[in-house]
Design a protein around this motif. Structure first.
Motif, mmCIF file in Angstrom:
data_model
loop_
_atom_site.group_PDB
_atom_site.id
_atom_site.type_symbol
_atom_site.label_atom_id
_atom_site.label_comp_id
_atom_site.label_asym_id
_atom_site.label_seq_id
_atom_site.Cartn_x
_atom_site.Cartn_y
_atom_site.Cartn_z
ATOM 1 N N ALA A 182 -7.532 8.037 4.057
ATOM 2 C CA ALA A 182 -7.754 9.039 3.886
ATOM 3 C C ALA A 182 -7.618 10.080 2.256
ATOM 4 N N ARG A 183 -7.671 8.459 1.347
ATOM 5 C CA ARG A 183 -7.801 8.832 -0.308
ATOM 6 C C ARG A 183 -6.044 9.512 -0.515
ATOM 7 N N LYS A 184 -5.105 9.024 0.118
ATOM 8 C CA LYS A 184 -3.581 9.711 -0.572
ATOM 9 C C LYS A 184 -2.891 8.713 0.024
ATOM 10 N N LYS A 185 -3.389 7.517 -0.898
ATOM 11 C CA LYS A 185 -2.410 6.442 -1.356
ATOM 12 C C LYS A 185 -1.091 6.304 -2.245
ATOM 13 N N PRO A 186 -0.427 6.499 -2.106
ATOM 14 C CA PRO A 186 1.161 6.803 -2.744
ATOM 15 C C PRO A 186 0.937 6.403 -4.650
ATOM 16 N N ASP A 187 1.321 6.854 -5.166
ATOM 17 C CA ASP A 187 0.896 6.705 -7.069
ATOM 18 C C ASP A 187 2.507 5.986 -6.883
ATOM 19 N N LEU A 188 3.393 6.193 -6.554
ATOM 20 C CA LEU A 188 5.033 5.466 -6.520
ATOM 21 C C LEU A 188 5.266 5.362 -5.721
ATOM 22 N N ALA A 189 5.925 4.524 -5.303
ATOM 23 C CA ALA A 189 6.709 3.931 -3.598
ATOM 24 C C ALA A 189 8.888 2.854 -4.086
ATOM 25 N N LEU A 190 9.061 4.149 -4.277
ATOM 26 C CA LEU A 190 10.304 3.647 -4.072
ATOM 27 C C LEU A 190 11.601 3.172 -2.957
ATOM 28 N N ASP A 191 12.228 2.183 -3.028
ATOM 29 C CA ASP A 191 12.712 1.877 -1.415
ATOM 30 C C ASP A 191 14.372 1.708 -2.078
ATOM 31 N N ILE A 192 14.602 2.721 -1.641
ATOM 32 C CA ILE A 192 15.681 3.029 -2.327
ATOM 33 C C ILE A 192 17.582 2.074 -1.248
ATOM 34 N N ARG A 248 13.174 -12.613 -9.367
ATOM 35 C CA ARG A 248 11.763 -12.440 -8.363
ATOM 36 C C ARG A 248 12.390 -12.577 -6.806
ATOM 37 N N ASN A 249 11.621 -11.389 -6.522
ATOM 38 C CA ASN A 249 12.400 -11.406 -5.161
ATOM 39 C C ASN A 249 10.878 -10.903 -3.751
ATOM 40 N N PRO A 250 10.558 -11.748 -3.394
ATOM 41 C CA PRO A 250 9.372 -12.062 -3.047
ATOM 42 C C PRO A 250 9.598 -11.309 -1.647
ATOM 43 N N GLY A 251 8.304 -10.382 -1.071
ATOM 44 C CA GLY A 251 8.409 -10.096 0.602
ATOM 45 C C GLY A 251 9.547 -9.170 0.505
ATOM 46 N N THR A 252 10.132 -8.252 -0.011
ATOM 47 C CA THR A 252 9.944 -6.985 -0.502
ATOM 48 C C THR A 252 9.087 -6.058 -0.473
ATOM 49 N N LEU A 253 9.060 -4.504 0.113
ATOM 50 C CA LEU A 253 8.811 -3.938 -0.085
ATOM 51 C C LEU A 253 7.924 -3.211 -1.215
ATOM 52 N N GLY A 254 9.001 -3.631 -2.462
ATOM 53 C CA GLY A 254 8.666 -3.093 -4.107
ATOM 54 C C GLY A 254 7.019 -3.801 -3.723
ATOM 55 N N GLU A 255 7.249 -5.043 -3.798
ATOM 56 C CA GLU A 255 6.864 -6.679 -4.373
ATOM 57 C C GLU A 255 5.616 -6.304 -3.455
ATOM 58 N N GLY A 256 5.669 -6.205 -2.154
ATOM 59 C CA GLY A 256 4.582 -6.130 -0.914
ATOM 60 C C GLY A 256 3.197 -5.271 -1.471
ATOM 61 N N PHE A 257 3.854 -4.083 -1.509
ATOM 62 C CA PHE A 257 3.604 -2.452 -1.490
ATOM 63 C C PHE A 257 2.222 -2.686 -3.018
ATOM 64 N N MET A 258 2.943 -3.384 -4.056
ATOM 65 C CA MET A 258 2.352 -4.181 -5.410
ATOM 66 C C MET A 258 1.086 -4.745 -4.579
ATOM 67 N N GLU A 259 1.365 -5.770 -4.546
ATOM 68 C CA GLU A 259 0.172 -7.162 -3.772
ATOM 69 C C GLU A 259 -0.323 -7.219 -2.912
ATOM 70 N N ARG A 260 -0.223 -5.892 -1.903
ATOM 71 C CA ARG A 260 -1.236 -5.752 -1.092
ATOM 72 C C ARG A 260 -2.071 -4.336 -0.271
ATOM 73 N N PHE A 261 -1.411 -3.278 -1.287
ATOM 74 C CA PHE A 261 -1.739 -1.594 -1.267
ATOM 75 C C PHE A 261 -1.872 -1.636 -3.437
ATOM 76 N N GLY A 262 -2.138 -2.033 -4.279
ATOM 77 C CA GLY A 262 -2.160 -1.706 -5.087
ATOM 78 C C GLY A 262 -0.713 -0.300 -5.958
ATOM 79 N N ILE A 263 0.508 -0.526 -5.313
ATOM 80 C CA ILE A 263 0.517 1.046 -5.109
ATOM 81 C C ILE A 263 2.359 0.415 -6.407
ATOM 82 N N HIS A 264 2.190 0.897 -6.928
ATOM 83 C CA HIS A 264 3.324 1.028 -8.431
ATOM 84 C C HIS A 264 4.786 0.642 -7.118
#
Length: 417
Positions: A302-312, A359-375
């Protein structure tokens, strides 16, 4: 007549049992209970919402020995125990000594424990007002807690509790707002609903995504989210300014099953919801992640991809965990540097970010970056000590943080500020 006469004689004989025998029978019925099984004056109650499973006994010195129950990961030797939450019932004025054991956590095949001289516990004598106190670490990864009963019960917890019932109260308030919505996107492993909260205009220039409570014991994330939601729905001048800039989407409690069962880290299937984000989620083992991914795919379409994502999250460090996947991440690192600066400026945050070697691969932070291009990043909150406030954290401190995050995100999304 002979039968009646015989029965009469037997009855008379029974009534004539020697007094010494009768006294012996009576004595057997009133024999003192051995000291080892005397009814204790203290009871540990774990039969309430978010209580942690534990086995307990009273030793010969009158101390409560609480054996906590580990939370186990599927397909690995990992086990976790950070969460404890139980109720002590005893007469007012009773001096209670508790020794909690089974903090031999295993992470990636190695023994691990967060216990230290900084370790704390929280106590409440009314289940409303909580106080942070120090524990005494003991050899063998155990902790000692001593308290005097100020009433007929005392709640003990590792982190100030935030339960599903607390979330339900917040969701009810959100549903009353014309500037917000609550959408069910799927169900947990045990069938509990998963909600996405939207605060603000869907067509705002920027979009923010927050996830809290991927690990069941990390209640600080929920209190922080609650503070942000309260601020954004306050309709004051600042809130109106924020929501002209960005719209917020929140998955407030990802691991509802773990919260309900008083667990520490994993979902009901023994899955870590902050791992394996480098590939699509398994809909059977990790439905909590699967339904979040499906929602994200719909947002992107829907062209509403988040511009920033934080996993708290909560841990004993409190760092902003910066992702460093392969490739050109210069723009991302620049935006994370800006985020850290704004956290320092507008909140009590002082811990800083992870170093380039982290480096903490597999976390939401890294997964959102690598797979979806979300900071994206994992934002840890120190559950033992807030250096910026020089105190142990309580719910009110995280609520305050959440309220101030509104300003952080406004400036983050503002160009040139």
């Amino acid at each position: 007549m002979k039968l009646i006469t015989l029965l009469t004689a037997i009855f008379a004989g029974f009534m004539a049992v020697p007094a010494t025998f009768a006294a012996g029978v009576a004595g057997a019925k009133t024999k003192a209970v051995p000291d080892s099984i005397v009814t204790p004056k203290i009871f540990i109650n774990t039969g309430f919402e978010n209580a942690s499973p534990m086995n307990w006994r009273i030793d010969s010195a009158g101390r409560v020995i609480g054996s906590m129950v580990y939370d186990y990961e599927r397909f690995s030797p990992n086990r976790a125990l950070n969460h404890y939450h139980f109720k002590v019932e005893a007469a007012m004025g009773t001096e209670v000594t508790l020794i909690l054991e089974n903090f031999d956590n295993v992470w990636n095949g190695r023994l691990a424990s967060d216990l230290s001289e900084k370790s704390r516990y929280l106590v409440s004598f009314d289940n409303k007002k909580w106080e942070s106190r120090s524990v005494v670490p003991l050899p063998g990864r155990r902790v000692l807690i001593k308290l005097k009963m100020e009433g007929p019960f005392a709640y003990i917890a590792s982190v100030e509790p935030y339960r599903i019932s607390d979330l339900d109260k917040m969701l009810a308030k959100i549903r009353q707002s014309k500037n917000a919505s609550v959408t069910t996107i799927g169900k947990t492993s045990e069938g509990r609903s998963l909600e996405i909260v939207r605060i603000g205009n869907e067509n705002a220039p920027k979009r923010l995504f927050l996830r809290a409570r991927a690990h069941a014991f990390e209640a600080g994330g929920n209190w922080t989210v609650e503070g942000l939601v309260q601020k954004l729905l306050s309709n004051d001048v600042d809130a109106k300014r924020y929501l002209k800039s960005y719209c917020v989407y929140i998955l407030p409690m990802a691991n509802k099953d773990g919260v309900a069962r008083g667990k520490t880290r994993f979902n009901a299937n023994g899955y870590d919801l902050n791992r394996k984000w480098d590939k699509p989620a398994d809909s059977l083992i990790a439905p909590e992640n699967y339904y979040l991914e499906q929602w994200l795919h719909r947002m992107i379409k829907a062209r509403k991809k988040p511009d920033l994502a934080l996993d708290i999250h909560n841990d004993a460090g409190g760092y902003l965990h910066i992702s460093r996947p392969d490739g050109d991440i210069s723009a991302y690192l620049s935006s994370m540097e800006k985020l850290e600066m704004l956290l320092r400026k507008h909140t009590w945050f002082t811990a800083g970010s992870t170093k380039p070697s982290f480096r903490n691969p597999g976390t939401l932070g890294e997964g959102f970056m690598e797979r979806f291009g979300i900071h994206a990043a994992v934002y840890e909150l120190n559950y033992e000590w807030i250096a910026g406030l020089s105190k142990a954290p309580l719910a009110e401190d995280w609520i305050s943080l959440g309220s101030n995050l509104g300003e952080v995100f406004y400036n983050y999304f503002s160009e040139g500020k």
